[in-house]
Design an enzyme around this catalytic site. Sequence first.
Site, PDB file in Angstrom:
ATOM      1  N   LYS A  13       0.839  -1.211   0.000  1.00 43.71           N
ATOM      2  CA  LYS A  13       0.000   0.000   0.000  1.00 43.71           C
ATOM      3  C   LYS A  13       0.874   1.261   0.000  1.00 43.71           C
ATOM      4  CE  LYS A  13      -2.109  -1.102   3.856  1.00 43.71           C
ATOM      5  NZ  LYS A  13      -1.415  -2.370   4.201  1.00 43.71           N
ATOM      6  N   ARG A  88      -9.846   0.230   8.330  1.00 44.63           N
ATOM      7  CA  ARG A  88      -9.478  -1.185   8.429  1.00 44.63           C
ATOM      8  C   ARG A  88     -10.336  -1.950   9.422  1.00 44.63           C
ATOM      9  NH1 ARG A  88      -3.363  -2.077   9.364  1.00 44.63           N
ATOM     10  NH2 ARG A  88      -2.895   0.051   9.015  1.00 44.63           N
ATOM     11  N   ARG A 123      12.161  -5.089   4.371  1.00 48.50           N
ATOM     12  CA  ARG A 123      11.661  -3.711   4.264  1.00 48.50           C
ATOM     13  C   ARG A 123      12.559  -2.730   5.013  1.00 48.50           C
ATOM     14  NH1 ARG A 123       5.612  -1.851   5.517  1.00 48.50           N
ATOM     15  NH2 ARG A 123       5.907  -2.997   7.450  1.00 48.50           N
ATOM     16  N   ARG A 156      11.267  -1.171  10.697  1.00 45.11           N
ATOM     17  CA  ARG A 156      10.115  -0.881  11.564  1.00 45.11           C
ATOM     18  C   ARG A 156      10.055  -1.868  12.723  1.00 45.11           C
ATOM     19  NH1 ARG A 156       4.721   0.320   8.112  1.00 45.11           N
ATOM     20  NH2 ARG A 156       3.861  -1.084   9.675  1.00 45.11           N
ATOM     21  N   ARG A 167      -0.185  -9.413  13.008  1.00 47.65           N
ATOM     22  CA  ARG A 167      -0.857  -8.372  12.212  1.00 47.65           C
ATOM     23  C   ARG A 167      -1.670  -9.006  11.092  1.00 47.65           C
ATOM     24  NH1 ARG A 167       4.182  -5.253  10.554  1.00 47.65           N
ATOM     25  NH2 ARG A 167       2.800  -3.918   9.330  1.00 47.65           N
TER      26      ARG A 167
HETATM   27  P1  AP5 Z   1       4.737  -1.538   1.890  1.00 46.50           P
HETATM   28  O1  AP5 Z   1       4.415  -0.710   0.700  1.00 46.50           O
HETATM   29  O2  AP5 Z   1       5.440  -0.893   3.034  1.00 46.50           O
HETATM   30  O3  AP5 Z   1       3.432  -2.308   2.410  1.00 46.50           O
HETATM   31  P2  AP5 Z   1       2.165  -1.769   3.178  1.00 46.50           P
HETATM   32  O4  AP5 Z   1       0.992  -2.438   2.564  1.00 46.50           O
HETATM   33  O5  AP5 Z   1       2.165  -0.287   3.254  1.00 46.50           O
HETATM   34  O6  AP5 Z   1       2.457  -2.440   4.590  1.00 46.50           O
HETATM   35  P3  AP5 Z   1       2.355  -1.859   6.068  1.00 46.50           P
HETATM   36  O7  AP5 Z   1       3.117  -2.842   6.940  1.00 46.50           O
HETATM   37  O8  AP5 Z   1       2.776  -0.441   6.137  1.00 46.50           O
HETATM   38  O9  AP5 Z   1       0.841  -2.004   6.321  1.00 46.50           O
HETATM   39  P4  AP5 Z   1       0.112  -2.037   7.651  1.00 46.50           P
HETATM   40  O10 AP5 Z   1      -1.252  -1.866   7.174  1.00 46.50           O
HETATM   41  O11 AP5 Z   1       0.346  -3.217   8.514  1.00 46.50           O
HETATM   42  O12 AP5 Z   1       0.839  -0.888   8.492  1.00 46.50           O
HETATM   43  P5  AP5 Z   1       0.438   0.599   8.809  1.00 46.50           P
HETATM   44  O13 AP5 Z   1       1.646   1.427   8.778  1.00 46.50           O
HETATM   45  O14 AP5 Z   1      -0.744   0.991   8.019  1.00 46.50           O
HETATM   46  O15 AP5 Z   1       5.566  -2.799   1.368  1.00 46.50           O
HETATM   47  C1  AP5 Z   1       6.121  -3.768   2.243  1.00 46.50           C
HETATM   48  C2  AP5 Z   1       7.499  -4.232   1.727  1.00 46.50           C
HETATM   49  O16 AP5 Z   1       7.317  -4.917   0.489  1.00 46.50           O
HETATM   50  C3  AP5 Z   1       8.440  -3.051   1.391  1.00 46.50           C
HETATM   51  O17 AP5 Z   1       9.757  -3.443   1.704  1.00 46.50           O
HETATM   52  C4  AP5 Z   1       8.257  -2.859  -0.120  1.00 46.50           C
HETATM   53  O18 AP5 Z   1       9.416  -2.291  -0.723  1.00 46.50           O
HETATM   54  C5  AP5 Z   1       8.002  -4.280  -0.584  1.00 46.50           C
HETATM   55  N1  AP5 Z   1       7.126  -4.360  -1.762  1.00 46.50           N
HETATM   56  C6  AP5 Z   1       6.036  -3.576  -2.030  1.00 46.50           C
HETATM   57  N2  AP5 Z   1       5.463  -3.964  -3.202  1.00 46.50           N
HETATM   58  C7  AP5 Z   1       6.202  -5.026  -3.654  1.00 46.50           C
HETATM   59  C8  AP5 Z   1       6.112  -5.846  -4.820  1.00 46.50           C
HETATM   60  N3  AP5 Z   1       5.162  -5.676  -5.726  1.00 46.50           N
HETATM   61  N4  AP5 Z   1       7.037  -6.838  -4.956  1.00 46.50           N
HETATM   62  C9  AP5 Z   1       8.018  -7.021  -4.025  1.00 46.50           C
HETATM   63  N5  AP5 Z   1       8.163  -6.257  -2.916  1.00 46.50           N
HETATM   64  C10 AP5 Z   1       7.259  -5.272  -2.729  1.00 46.50           C
HETATM   65  O19 AP5 Z   1      -0.053   0.435  10.320  1.00 46.50           O
HETATM   66  C11 AP5 Z   1       0.863   0.150  11.361  1.00 46.50           C
HETATM   67  C12 AP5 Z   1       0.116  -0.004  12.679  1.00 46.50           C
HETATM   68  O20 AP5 Z   1      -0.566   1.240  13.001  1.00 46.50           O
HETATM   69  C13 AP5 Z   1      -1.008  -1.050  12.694  1.00 46.50           C
HETATM   70  O21 AP5 Z   1      -0.518  -2.350  12.967  1.00 46.50           O
HETATM   71  C14 AP5 Z   1      -1.909  -0.511  13.812  1.00 46.50           C
HETATM   72  O22 AP5 Z   1      -1.388  -0.782  15.080  1.00 46.50           O
HETATM   73  C15 AP5 Z   1      -1.847   1.003  13.594  1.00 46.50           C
HETATM   74  N6  AP5 Z   1      -2.880   1.477  12.661  1.00 46.50           N
HETATM   75  C16 AP5 Z   1      -2.687   2.074  11.445  1.00 46.50           C
HETATM   76  N7  AP5 Z   1      -3.854   2.376  10.851  1.00 46.50           N
HETATM   77  C17 AP5 Z   1      -4.825   1.960  11.699  1.00 46.50           C
HETATM   78  C18 AP5 Z   1      -6.251   1.977  11.644  1.00 46.50           C
HETATM   79  N8  AP5 Z   1      -6.903   2.470  10.567  1.00 46.50           N
HETATM   80  N9  AP5 Z   1      -6.938   1.461  12.683  1.00 46.50           N
HETATM   81  C19 AP5 Z   1      -6.306   0.971  13.772  1.00 46.50           C
HETATM   82  N10 AP5 Z   1      -4.960   0.909  13.888  1.00 46.50           N
HETATM   83  C20 AP5 Z   1      -4.214   1.406  12.865  1.00 46.50           C
HETATM   84 ZN    ZN Z   2       2.363   1.103   4.844  1.00 44.91          ZN
END
Ligand code: AP5
Ligand code: ZN
Length: 214
Positions: A13, A88, A123, A156, A167
């Site tokens: 994402k 989410r 990552r 991270r 997660r």
């Molecule tokens: P990346 O692009 O970083 O993936 P992502 O989908 O953004 O993953 P996140 O871990 O950031 O998602 P998340 O939803 O768990 O975390 P968030 O920060 O929102 O890609 C991942 C890796 O893969 C990278 O190294 C990238 O280079 C690689 N990659 C990408 N595309 C690729 C491809 N096509 N091929 C190969 N490699 C690839 O949330 C973190 C925490 O915050 C949550 O756990 C929760 O505690 C809290 N939180 C956030 N939002 C909420 C909410 N709405 N409600 C409640 N709690 C929340």
């Molecule tokens: Zn992300």
Amino acid sequence: MRIILLGAPGAGKGTQAQFIMEQYGIPQISTGDMLRAAVKAGTPLGLEAKKVMDAGQLVSDDLIIGLVKERIAQDDCVKGFLLDGFPRTIPQADAMAENGIEIDHVIEIDVPDEEIVKRMSGRRVHSGSGRVYHVVFNPPKVEGKDDVTGEELAIRPDDEESTVRKRLGIYHEQTKPLVDYYGKVAAEGRTQYNKFDGTQSVSKVSEQLADVLK
Ligand code: AP5
Ligand code: ZN
């Protein structure tokens, strides 16, 4: 244009958000990045969120909904925005609908769990901007450094394998139901829903996204 990016942790994402932001000039609203900024700044919200995030759990709906509503009300969101990591849970999606916030595109990026577990160990992130890299699949120009600022990249704290698995469990339980939720919204003609195979290369996924968003 108002877009929701839906997908498991590590589905890509944040990576695709960078591309969409540059291409369409709309701001990325990443709730994860906003929470990490609060953690870094040591605000009361950050202190509360840190424990929950490090444990791989979700912070409370009320807190997140308040944060997003405030962000969407800012001037740079008038022309649209890209939601990354929100909504989410069903209550978060309901809150959007109750506030009359219509969405043009819901984009699902689909990647199997085992692929994600493998991916996360590589990552690297730039904590100042939220820019995301991968040591093999999306490497920075200079190893260990952010392309724009040249600053150090970091791992991270929630990318440890056991936390990633937690997660993923929460994703399947609480976020996956949004696939049906927005499927129904799309069936009523109130949004466009498209699903992409996130195991393809970063550029291939971007190309396919561009086709749908143009
Ligand atoms: P990346 O692009 O970083 O993936 P992502 O989908 O953004 O993953 P996140 O871990 O950031 O998602 P998340 O939803 O768990 O975390 P968030 O920060 O929102 O890609 C991942 C890796 O893969 C990278 O190294 C990238 O280079 C690689 N990659 C990408 N595309 C690729 C491809 N096509 N091929 C190969 N490699 C690839 O949330 C973190 C925490 O915050 C949550 O756990 C929760 O505690 C809290 N939180 C956030 N939002 C909420 C909410 N709405 N409600 C409640 N709690 C929340
Ligand atoms: Zn992300």
